[in-house]
Design an enzyme around this catalytic site. Structure first.
Site, PDB file in Angstrom:
ATOM      1  N   HIS A   1      -5.662   7.286  12.334  1.00 54.94           N
ATOM      2  CA  HIS A   1      -5.285   5.878  12.208  1.00 54.94           C
ATOM      3  C   HIS A   1      -3.861   5.707  11.700  1.00 54.94           C
ATOM      4  CE1 HIS A   1      -9.790   4.626  12.019  1.00 54.94           C
ATOM      5  NE2 HIS A   1      -9.382   4.891  13.256  1.00 54.94           N
TER       6      HIS A   1
ATOM      7  N   ASN B   1     -21.523  10.890   1.079  1.00 55.43           N
ATOM      8  CA  ASN B   1     -21.076   9.518   0.889  1.00 55.43           C
ATOM      9  C   ASN B   1     -21.742   8.906  -0.340  1.00 55.43           C
ATOM     10  OD1 ASN B   1     -19.270   7.608   2.298  1.00 55.43           O
ATOM     11  ND2 ASN B   1     -21.109   6.291   2.329  1.00 55.43           N
ATOM     12  N   LEU B   2     -21.088   7.880  -0.920  1.00 55.33           N
ATOM     13  CA  LEU B   2     -21.670   7.280  -2.126  1.00 55.33           C
ATOM     14  C   LEU B   2     -23.051   6.712  -1.840  1.00 55.33           C
ATOM     15  CD1 LEU B   2     -20.881   6.718  -5.075  1.00 55.33           C
ATOM     16  CD2 LEU B   2     -20.089   4.465  -4.366  1.00 55.33           C
TER      17      LEU B   2
ATOM     18  N   ARG C   1       0.835  -1.223   0.000  1.00 53.06           N
ATOM     19  CA  ARG C   1       0.000   0.000   0.000  1.00 53.06           C
ATOM     20  C   ARG C   1       0.861   1.260   0.000  1.00 53.06           C
ATOM     21  NH1 ARG C   1      -3.994  -0.953   4.809  1.00 53.06           N
ATOM     22  NH2 ARG C   1      -4.908   1.032   4.149  1.00 53.06           N
TER      23      ARG C   1
ATOM     24  N   CYS D   1      16.554   0.795  12.731  1.00 46.32           N
ATOM     25  CA  CYS D   1      15.959   2.092  13.097  1.00 46.32           C
ATOM     26  C   CYS D   1      17.023   3.182  12.932  1.00 46.32           C
ATOM     27  CB  CYS D   1      15.500   2.039  14.561  1.00 46.32           C
ATOM     28  SG  CYS D   1      15.084   3.653  15.260  1.00 46.32           S
TER      29      CYS D   1
ATOM     30  N   SER E   1     -17.896   4.553   5.893  1.00 45.01           N
ATOM     31  CA  SER E   1     -19.036   3.641   6.075  1.00 45.01           C
ATOM     32  C   SER E   1     -19.615   3.748   7.481  1.00 45.01           C
ATOM     33  CB  SER E   1     -18.588   2.195   5.838  1.00 45.01           C
ATOM     34  OG  SER E   1     -17.594   1.847   6.796  1.00 45.01           O
TER      35      SER E   1
ATOM     36  N   ASP F   1      -3.266   7.281   3.731  1.00 51.97           N
ATOM     37  CA  ASP F   1      -2.543   7.799   2.561  1.00 51.97           C
ATOM     38  C   ASP F   1      -2.210   9.277   2.789  1.00 51.97           C
ATOM     39  OD1 ASP F   1      -5.777   7.739   1.109  1.00 51.97           O
ATOM     40  OD2 ASP F   1      -4.725   9.601   1.563  1.00 51.97           O
TER      41      ASP F   1
HETATM   42  C1  BV8 Z   1     -10.159   1.306  19.597  1.00 49.21           C
HETATM   43  C2  BV8 Z   1      -5.764   1.480   9.824  1.00 49.21           C
HETATM   44  C3  BV8 Z   1     -10.027   1.375  21.908  1.00 49.21           C
HETATM   45  C4  BV8 Z   1      -5.519   0.151   9.244  1.00 49.21           C
HETATM   46  C5  BV8 Z   1      -7.980   1.203  10.678  1.00 49.21           C
HETATM   47  C6  BV8 Z   1     -17.666  -3.792  18.624  1.00 49.21           C
HETATM   48  C7  BV8 Z   1     -18.487  -2.700  18.515  1.00 49.21           C
HETATM   49  C8  BV8 Z   1     -17.946  -1.417  18.361  1.00 49.21           C
HETATM   50  C9  BV8 Z   1     -16.568  -1.224  18.313  1.00 49.21           C
HETATM   51  C10 BV8 Z   1     -15.770  -2.323  18.403  1.00 49.21           C
HETATM   52  C11 BV8 Z   1     -16.301  -3.608  18.565  1.00 49.21           C
HETATM   53  N1  BV8 Z   1     -15.274  -4.471  18.618  1.00 49.21           N
HETATM   54  C12 BV8 Z   1     -14.111  -3.787  18.520  1.00 49.21           C
HETATM   55  C13 BV8 Z   1     -14.400  -2.483  18.407  1.00 49.21           C
HETATM   56  C14 BV8 Z   1     -13.452  -1.373  18.286  1.00 49.21           C
HETATM   57  C15 BV8 Z   1     -12.887  -1.332  16.880  1.00 49.21           C
HETATM   58  C16 BV8 Z   1     -13.983  -1.274  15.861  1.00 49.21           C
HETATM   59  O1  BV8 Z   1     -14.621  -0.246  15.677  1.00 49.21           O
HETATM   60  N2  BV8 Z   1     -14.198  -2.421  15.155  1.00 49.21           N
HETATM   61  C17 BV8 Z   1     -15.226  -2.474  14.149  1.00 49.21           C
HETATM   62  C18 BV8 Z   1     -14.733  -3.367  13.001  1.00 49.21           C
HETATM   63  C19 BV8 Z   1     -16.505  -3.005  14.796  1.00 49.21           C
HETATM   64  N3  BV8 Z   1     -12.109  -0.115  16.814  1.00 49.21           N
HETATM   65  C20 BV8 Z   1     -10.819  -0.152  17.162  1.00 49.21           C
HETATM   66  O2  BV8 Z   1     -10.218  -1.148  17.469  1.00 49.21           O
HETATM   67  C21 BV8 Z   1     -10.145   1.212  17.222  1.00 49.21           C
HETATM   68  N4  BV8 Z   1      -9.485   1.338  18.470  1.00 49.21           N
HETATM   69  O3  BV8 Z   1     -11.353   1.183  19.661  1.00 49.21           O
HETATM   70  O4  BV8 Z   1      -9.353   1.412  20.668  1.00 49.21           O
HETATM   71  C22 BV8 Z   1      -9.044   1.407  22.944  1.00 49.21           C
HETATM   72  C23 BV8 Z   1      -9.423   1.949  24.132  1.00 49.21           C
HETATM   73  C24 BV8 Z   1      -8.524   1.999  25.125  1.00 49.21           C
HETATM   74  C25 BV8 Z   1      -7.242   1.515  24.933  1.00 49.21           C
HETATM   75  C26 BV8 Z   1      -6.864   0.972  23.719  1.00 49.21           C
HETATM   76  C27 BV8 Z   1      -7.762   0.916  22.706  1.00 49.21           C
HETATM   77  C28 BV8 Z   1      -9.074   1.347  16.152  1.00 49.21           C
HETATM   78  C29 BV8 Z   1      -9.718   1.308  14.808  1.00 49.21           C
HETATM   79  C30 BV8 Z   1      -8.658   1.651  13.761  1.00 49.21           C
HETATM   80  C31 BV8 Z   1      -8.340   0.428  12.939  1.00 49.21           C
HETATM   81  N5  BV8 Z   1      -7.506   0.855  11.835  1.00 49.21           N
HETATM   82  N6  BV8 Z   1      -7.184   1.685   9.730  1.00 49.21           N
HETATM   83  C32 BV8 Z   1      -5.371   0.283   7.763  1.00 49.21           C
HETATM   84  O5  BV8 Z   1      -5.844   1.293   7.180  1.00 49.21           O
HETATM   85  O6  BV8 Z   1      -4.794  -0.648   7.211  1.00 49.21           O
HETATM   86  S1  BV8 Z   1      -9.641   1.103  10.376  1.00 49.21           S
HETATM   87  C33 BV8 Z   1      -9.830   1.080   8.676  1.00 49.21           C
HETATM   88  O7  BV8 Z   1     -11.090   0.572   8.400  1.00 49.21           O
HETATM   89  C34 BV8 Z   1      -9.867   2.456   8.107  1.00 49.21           C
HETATM   90  O8  BV8 Z   1      -8.913   3.305   8.659  1.00 49.21           O
HETATM   91  C35 BV8 Z   1     -11.258   2.903   8.353  1.00 49.21           C
HETATM   92  O9  BV8 Z   1     -11.391   3.488   9.608  1.00 49.21           O
HETATM   93  C36 BV8 Z   1     -11.980   1.593   8.376  1.00 49.21           C
HETATM   94  C37 BV8 Z   1     -12.760   1.479   7.106  1.00 49.21           C
HETATM   95  O10 BV8 Z   1     -13.645   2.518   7.180  1.00 49.21           O
HETATM   96  P1  BV8 Z   1     -13.864   3.521   5.966  1.00 49.21           P
HETATM   97  O11 BV8 Z   1     -12.730   4.479   5.874  1.00 49.21           O
HETATM   98  O12 BV8 Z   1     -15.213   4.061   6.201  1.00 49.21           O
HETATM   99  O13 BV8 Z   1     -13.807   2.651   4.664  1.00 49.21           O
HETATM  100  P2  BV8 Z   1     -14.950   1.682   4.138  1.00 49.21           P
HETATM  101  O14 BV8 Z   1     -14.372   0.951   2.995  1.00 49.21           O
HETATM  102  O15 BV8 Z   1     -15.515   0.917   5.306  1.00 49.21           O
HETATM  103  O16 BV8 Z   1     -16.104   2.667   3.628  1.00 49.21           O
HETATM  104  C38 BV8 Z   1     -15.869   3.488   2.511  1.00 49.21           C
HETATM  105  C39 BV8 Z   1     -17.125   4.309   2.317  1.00 49.21           C
HETATM  106  O17 BV8 Z   1     -16.896   5.186   1.212  1.00 49.21           O
HETATM  107  C40 BV8 Z   1     -18.333   3.468   1.960  1.00 49.21           C
HETATM  108  O18 BV8 Z   1     -19.441   3.896   2.742  1.00 49.21           O
HETATM  109  C41 BV8 Z   1     -18.590   3.763   0.477  1.00 49.21           C
HETATM  110  O19 BV8 Z   1     -19.968   3.809   0.171  1.00 49.21           O
HETATM  111  C42 BV8 Z   1     -17.998   5.147   0.346  1.00 49.21           C
HETATM  112  N7  BV8 Z   1     -17.487   5.444  -0.995  1.00 49.21           N
HETATM  113  C43 BV8 Z   1     -16.879   4.588  -1.876  1.00 49.21           C
HETATM  114  N8  BV8 Z   1     -16.532   5.283  -2.982  1.00 49.21           N
HETATM  115  C44 BV8 Z   1     -16.905   6.581  -2.785  1.00 49.21           C
HETATM  116  C45 BV8 Z   1     -17.506   6.684  -1.524  1.00 49.21           C
HETATM  117  N9  BV8 Z   1     -17.996   7.830  -1.049  1.00 49.21           N
HETATM  118  C46 BV8 Z   1     -17.892   8.928  -1.847  1.00 49.21           C
HETATM  119  N10 BV8 Z   1     -17.325   8.898  -3.074  1.00 49.21           N
HETATM  120  C47 BV8 Z   1     -16.827   7.751  -3.575  1.00 49.21           C
HETATM  121  N11 BV8 Z   1     -16.259   7.750  -4.791  1.00 49.21           N
END
Ligand code: BV8
Length: 230
Positions: free
Chosen positions: A105, A197-198, A55, A132, A173, A90
């Site tokens: 993130h 959003n899309l 990536r 490092c 999303s 990015d």
């Molecule tokens: C934390 C880096 C706490 C990696 C990423 C159960 C319930 C609720 C929460 C949780 C749960 N179990 C666990 C959790 C917490 C968890 C979480 O939320 N999990 C989810 C899966 C349920 N969250 C975490 O772990 C976070 N940390 O909570 O820490 C804590 C507290 C104390 C102490 C320590 C810790 C950390 C989350 C970060 C993970 N890292 N990214 C990488 O990038 O490789 S997340 C990664 O996925 C992205 O960064 C992004 O956040 C996520 C994807 O989301 P989107 O960016 O929205 O992308 P997606 O593809 O899903 O959607 C794209 C959208 O664009 C779509 O809607 C589409 O329609 C639209 N679209 C497409 N094309 C277009 C468009 N819109 C407009 N124009 C277009 N052309």
């Protein structure tokens, strides 16, 4: 007029950066939730490095799209009255002209040394376990917030939302927390919210207004509206 903009993978989609949904959350048959975790990294650092090295290298093949450029124009006028918070790793907001972007993130172009804790701008690969630049130990990991890890800049993000007049979510999303909860924080403070959003996101019902379509079309139009009202 103070604005907080949250962006997700959808804002970079038209630049050719695959979203997590497009890839169905998979990478080479692995769920992102399995690869993008500290456990996944400890279990198979080579696989996770390959995921991020690919990536990071792909950044050279993409360019900011009209949505990034429009947000750069908006920042040029609003300055620090605009806070861009991105979930993306990015550098397209910066290449689109935005200067103070909060990468909650992490970033592909940063490496984090697990031995000395320092971070370094990194454009090459990490799979070959380079030393490092600071301490010489070969313990550099991607400077990415994985699932289960605390996102960066949360205090600055909450402070910006608290002072905002408008919260705008673009191209996400609403599947991942705490980012998906920011709109709820804004609503609780009586701050107007707009989703661009899309398609309707998982949290679309929280927003005062939603505009559905491509970010490359809708964001420049929205920025022109805002600038026209100043
Ligand atoms: C934390 C880096 C706490 C990696 C990423 C159960 C319930 C609720 C929460 C949780 C749960 N179990 C666990 C959790 C917490 C968890 C979480 O939320 N999990 C989810 C899966 C349920 N969250 C975490 O772990 C976070 N940390 O909570 O820490 C804590 C507290 C104390 C102490 C320590 C810790 C950390 C989350 C970060 C993970 N890292 N990214 C990488 O990038 O490789 S997340 C990664 O996925 C992205 O960064 C992004 O956040 C996520 C994807 O989301 P989107 O960016 O929205 O992308 P997606 O593809 O899903 O959607 C794209 C959208 O664009 C779509 O809607 C589409 O329609 C639209 N679209 C497409 N094309 C277009 C468009 N819109 C407009 N124009 C277009 N052309």
């Amino acid at each position: 007029m103070r604005i907080v903009v949250l962006t997700g993978a959808g804002v970079s989609a038209e630049s050719g950066v695959p979203t997590f949904r497009d890839a169905d959350g998979l990478w080479e048959g692995h769920r992102v939730e399995d690869v993008a975790t500290p456990e996944g990294y400890d279990a198979d650092p080579g696989l996770v490095h390959a995921f991020y090295d690919a990536r990071r290298a792909a950044l050279a093949d993409v360019a900011p799209n009209p949505a990034h450029l429009a947000l750069g124009r908006l920042e040029a006028v609003l300055g620090h009255d605009l806070t861009i918070v991105t979930q993306n790793v990015d550098d397209l907001h910066e290449r689109g002209g935005a200067h103070h972007v909060l990468h909650m993130h992490g970033e592909l172009l940063s490496a984090w040394c697990r031995a000395c804790g320092h971070r370094f701008r990194w454009e090459g690969t990490l799979a070959d376990r380079p030393a490092c630049p600071g301490c010489g130990v070969s313990e550099l990991r991607p400077d990415i917030v994985w699932f289960g890890e605390m996102p960066y800049e949360m205090d600055r993000i909450s402070a910006a939302i608290a002072e905002a007049d408008l919260f705008v979510s673009i191209g996400t999303s609403g599947a991942v927390y705490p980012a998906a909860g920011f709109v709820i924080e804004a609503r609780a403070r009586g701050i107007r919210s707009l989703e661009i959003n899309l398609e309707p996101s998982e949290g679309t019902h929280w927003f005062d207004e939603a505009r559905h379509g491509k970010a490359g079309d809708l964001v420049p139009r929205w920025v022109d509206e805002v600038l026209g009202r100043l």
